[in-house]
Scaffold this active site. Structure first.
Site, PDB file in Angstrom:
ATOM      1  N   ASN A  60      -2.241   4.116  -3.679  1.00  0.00           N
ATOM      2  CA  ASN A  60      -3.178   4.915  -2.882  1.00  0.00           C
ATOM      3  C   ASN A  60      -2.672   6.330  -2.612  1.00  0.00           C
ATOM      4  OD1 ASN A  60      -5.335   5.297  -0.644  1.00  0.00           O
ATOM      5  ND2 ASN A  60      -3.371   5.544   0.433  1.00  0.00           N
TER       6      ASN A  60
ATOM      7  N   TYR B  75      -6.246  18.399  -9.698  1.00  0.00           N
ATOM      8  CA  TYR B  75      -6.481  17.080  -9.094  1.00  0.00           C
ATOM      9  C   TYR B  75      -7.362  16.239 -10.023  1.00  0.00           C
ATOM     10  CZ  TYR B  75      -8.349  13.632  -5.737  1.00  0.00           C
ATOM     11  OH  TYR B  75      -8.728  12.481  -5.098  1.00  0.00           O
TER      12      TYR B  75
ATOM     13  N   VAL C 139     -14.497  10.690   1.566  1.00  0.00           N
ATOM     14  CA  VAL C 139     -14.112   9.825   2.682  1.00  0.00           C
ATOM     15  C   VAL C 139     -13.561  10.711   3.793  1.00  0.00           C
ATOM     16  CG1 VAL C 139     -12.725   7.831   3.378  1.00  0.00           C
ATOM     17  CG2 VAL C 139     -13.473   8.042   0.995  1.00  0.00           C
TER      18      VAL C 139
ATOM     19  N   ASP D  12       8.518   7.645  -1.336  1.00  0.00           N
ATOM     20  CA  ASP D  12       7.902   8.818  -1.948  1.00  0.00           C
ATOM     21  C   ASP D  12       7.687   8.440  -3.407  1.00  0.00           C
ATOM     22  OD1 ASP D  12       7.484  11.208  -3.394  1.00  0.00           O
ATOM     23  OD2 ASP D  12       8.493  12.385  -1.850  1.00  0.00           O
TER      24      ASP D  12
ATOM     25  N   THR E 184     -11.130  11.728   5.925  1.00  0.00           N
ATOM     26  CA  THR E 184      -9.681  11.674   6.187  1.00  0.00           C
ATOM     27  C   THR E 184      -9.166  13.110   6.274  1.00  0.00           C
ATOM     28  OG1 THR E 184      -9.037  11.787   3.868  1.00  0.00           O
ATOM     29  CG2 THR E 184      -9.488   9.585   4.752  1.00  0.00           C
TER      30      THR E 184
ATOM     31  N   LYS F 208      -6.496  12.622 -11.807  1.00  0.00           N
ATOM     32  CA  LYS F 208      -7.247  11.397 -11.529  1.00  0.00           C
ATOM     33  C   LYS F 208      -7.870  10.836 -12.811  1.00  0.00           C
ATOM     34  CE  LYS F 208      -6.559  10.884  -7.084  1.00  0.00           C
ATOM     35  NZ  LYS F 208      -5.976   9.670  -6.494  1.00  0.00           N
TER      36      LYS F 208
ATOM     37  N   VAL G 175       0.867  -1.184   0.000  1.00  0.00           N
ATOM     38  CA  VAL G 175       0.000   0.000   0.000  1.00  0.00           C
ATOM     39  C   VAL G 175       0.903   1.233   0.000  1.00  0.00           C
ATOM     40  CG1 VAL G 175      -1.805   1.260   1.235  1.00  0.00           C
ATOM     41  CG2 VAL G 175      -1.715  -1.250   1.380  1.00  0.00           C
TER      42      VAL G 175
HETATM   43  N1  LIG Z   1     -10.557  11.293   1.102  1.00  0.00           N
HETATM   44  C1  LIG Z   1     -11.346  11.351   0.038  1.00  0.00           C
HETATM   45  O1  LIG Z   1     -12.460  11.879   0.101  1.00  0.00           O
HETATM   46  C2  LIG Z   1     -10.905  10.764  -1.269  1.00  0.00           C
HETATM   47  C3  LIG Z   1     -11.828  10.728  -2.323  1.00  0.00           C
HETATM   48  C4  LIG Z   1     -11.433  10.206  -3.539  1.00  0.00           C
HETATM   49  C5  LIG Z   1     -10.177   9.707  -3.704  1.00  0.00           C
HETATM   50  N2  LIG Z   1      -9.291   9.733  -2.661  1.00  0.00           N
HETATM   51  C6  LIG Z   1      -7.948   9.222  -2.905  1.00  0.00           C
HETATM   52  O2  LIG Z   1      -7.602   8.282  -1.920  1.00  0.00           O
HETATM   53  C7  LIG Z   1      -6.181   8.295  -1.711  1.00  0.00           C
HETATM   54  C8  LIG Z   1      -5.898   8.433  -0.233  1.00  0.00           C
HETATM   55  O3  LIG Z   1      -6.483   9.620   0.218  1.00  0.00           O
HETATM   56  P1  LIG Z   1      -6.749   9.959   1.760  1.00  0.00           P
HETATM   57  O4  LIG Z   1      -8.085  10.550   1.841  1.00  0.00           O
HETATM   58  O5  LIG Z   1      -6.389   8.798   2.586  1.00  0.00           O
HETATM   59  O6  LIG Z   1      -5.690  11.149   1.938  1.00  0.00           O
HETATM   60  P2  LIG Z   1      -4.756  11.592   3.163  1.00  0.00           P
HETATM   61  O7  LIG Z   1      -5.376  11.219   4.447  1.00  0.00           O
HETATM   62  O8  LIG Z   1      -4.422  13.006   2.867  1.00  0.00           O
HETATM   63  O9  LIG Z   1      -3.459  10.671   2.955  1.00  0.00           O
HETATM   64  C9  LIG Z   1      -2.689  10.814   1.796  1.00  0.00           C
HETATM   65  C10 LIG Z   1      -1.569   9.814   1.862  1.00  0.00           C
HETATM   66  O10 LIG Z   1      -0.801   9.924   0.654  1.00  0.00           O
HETATM   67  C11 LIG Z   1       0.544  10.125   1.042  1.00  0.00           C
HETATM   68  N3  LIG Z   1       1.310  10.862   0.034  1.00  0.00           N
HETATM   69  C12 LIG Z   1       1.126  12.118  -0.431  1.00  0.00           C
HETATM   70  N4  LIG Z   1       2.088  12.431  -1.313  1.00  0.00           N
HETATM   71  C13 LIG Z   1       2.896  11.354  -1.414  1.00  0.00           C
HETATM   72  C14 LIG Z   1       4.055  11.048  -2.146  1.00  0.00           C
HETATM   73  N5  LIG Z   1       4.628  11.939  -2.977  1.00  0.00           N
HETATM   74  N6  LIG Z   1       4.629   9.831  -2.005  1.00  0.00           N
HETATM   75  C15 LIG Z   1       4.093   8.929  -1.159  1.00  0.00           C
HETATM   76  N7  LIG Z   1       3.005   9.142  -0.406  1.00  0.00           N
HETATM   77  C16 LIG Z   1       2.414  10.353  -0.537  1.00  0.00           C
HETATM   78  C17 LIG Z   1       0.488  10.843   2.365  1.00  0.00           C
HETATM   79  O11 LIG Z   1       1.738  10.753   3.026  1.00  0.00           O
HETATM   80  P3  LIG Z   1       2.243  11.906   4.065  1.00  0.00           P
HETATM   81  O12 LIG Z   1       1.605  11.571   5.386  1.00  0.00           O
HETATM   82  O13 LIG Z   1       3.723  11.748   4.050  1.00  0.00           O
HETATM   83  O14 LIG Z   1       1.777  13.224   3.519  1.00  0.00           O
HETATM   84  C18 LIG Z   1      -0.621  10.077   3.032  1.00  0.00           C
HETATM   85  O15 LIG Z   1      -0.156   8.857   3.530  1.00  0.00           O
HETATM   86  C19 LIG Z   1      -5.651   9.474  -2.547  1.00  0.00           C
HETATM   87  O16 LIG Z   1      -5.136   8.984  -3.776  1.00  0.00           O
HETATM   88  C20 LIG Z   1      -6.899  10.298  -2.795  1.00  0.00           C
HETATM   89  O17 LIG Z   1      -6.801  11.079  -3.961  1.00  0.00           O
HETATM   90  C21 LIG Z   1      -9.627  10.241  -1.440  1.00  0.00           C
END
Ligand SMILES: NC(=O)c1ccc[n+]([C@@H]2O[C@H](COP(=O)([O-])OP(=O)(O)OC[C@H]3O[C@@H](n4cnc5c(N)ncnc54)[C@H](OP(=O)(O)O)[C@@H]3O)[C@@H](O)[C@H]2O)c1
Length: 242
Positions: A78, A140, A173, A55, A175, A144, A11
């Site tokens: 992810n 964004y 979601v 990263d 987060t 996507k 992951v």
């Molecule tokens: N939350 C939503 O509503 C939602 C909806 C649709 C899609 N998504 C997608 O679901 C995925 C996870 O989102 P989330 O809501 O869990 O977001 P989140 O809580 O902001 O977590 C984002 C994660 O991605 C990591 N990340 C960011 N830049 C990175 C990089 N350059 N290399 C490696 N890791 C990196 C972050 O690490 P750090 O802690 O180091 O920053 C963190 O672990 C994303 O792809 C997002 O676009 C989320």
């Protein structure tokens, strides 16, 4: 179809949000190994978790991570960023593409030999914004949509090698990413469960929350999905005839 018990799962963005929930869900489903890709040093009490410094924008870190993994059944791309912009600054677009698109591409290419060997699965956590841009976050949305198109092409190109490729069309979601947005949100835990259920039942597109689930049927029976299948068949025939 790939289930998680006794499998090795990787992951990216594993330290918080949906990624963290995916780690926990993989463990509770009996994964034999969970590789947790994180940018910062991170530990987990379960001995089945192997942290990887990853990263997804760093080619050297991707190479080093791939060298640490002996076998892999499921790769979950992810990691992602979601920032506001208005398309006036190209740097915002570059940033989103670097993580959400090229990150997914680079990690996938690096782990493809292992996934081909295991006849495994690639799961790309995309977004409903791949279907329809939110103009508050256009960069964004573009990144996507590109990741979704990548998913479709990889699905067709890897089908003959037994690797399944899934897109997760995630809605809102709860987060860090959506903090401050006062809208109905699914929990990261429920989304993680739905993602693994979707992979296990062979769904090409996974709609893991109430908002996205409402679109599942119209997507599956719609013109765009039919065109994807038609294009995949065309490519298969062309590649077969040399
Ligand atoms: N939350 C939503 O509503 C939602 C909806 C649709 C899609 N998504 C997608 O679901 C995925 C996870 O989102 P989330 O809501 O869990 O977001 P989140 O809580 O902001 O977590 C984002 C994660 O991605 C990591 N990340 C960011 N830049 C990175 C990089 N350059 N290399 C490696 N890791 C990196 C972050 O690490 P750090 O802690 O180091 O920053 C963190 O672990 C994303 O792809 C997002 O676009 C989320």
């Amino acid at each position: 179809m790939v289930t998680i018990a006794d499998k090795a799962v990787l992951v990216t963005g594993a330290n918080r949000g949906i990624g963290r929930a995916l780690v926990e869900e993989a463990l509770s489903r009996g994964a034999s190994r969970v590789y947790a890709g994180t940018r910062q040093a991170w530990t987990h009490p379960d001995p089945r978790v192997t942290p990887l410094t990853l990263d997804v924008t760093d080619a050297a870190q991707i190479r080093a991570a791939a060298a640490e993994v002996a076998s892999l059944d499921v790769l979950i791309n992810n990691a992602g960023i979601w920032l506001f912009d208005d398309l006036t600054d190209r740097a915002a677009l570059d940033r989103h593409l670097a993580v959400n698109f090229f990150g997914t591409y680079g990690v996938t290419q690096a782990f493809l030999p292992l996934l081909t060997r295991s006849r495994g699965a690639i799961v790309n956590n995309v977004s409903l914004m791949a279907f329809a841009a939110l103009p508050l976050t256009p960069s964004y949305s573009i990144s996507k949509a590109a990741a979704f198109s990548l998913t479709q092409s990889l699905r067709a190109l890897l089908a003959g090698q037994g690797v399944t490729v899934h897109a997760v069309l995630t809605g809102p979601v709860d987060t860090d990413m959506t903090r401050g947005f006062d809208i109905p949100k699914a929990s990261a835990e429920s989304v993680a469960r739905a993602i693994f259920d979707g992979v296990a039942s062979g769904e090409e597109e996974i709609f893991p929350d109430p908002m996205s689930a409402a679109m599942a049927e119209s997507w599956r029976s719609g013109a765009a999905k039919a065109l994807e299948r038609q294009n995949a068949a065309l490519a298969e025939a062309a590649l077969a005839s040399g």
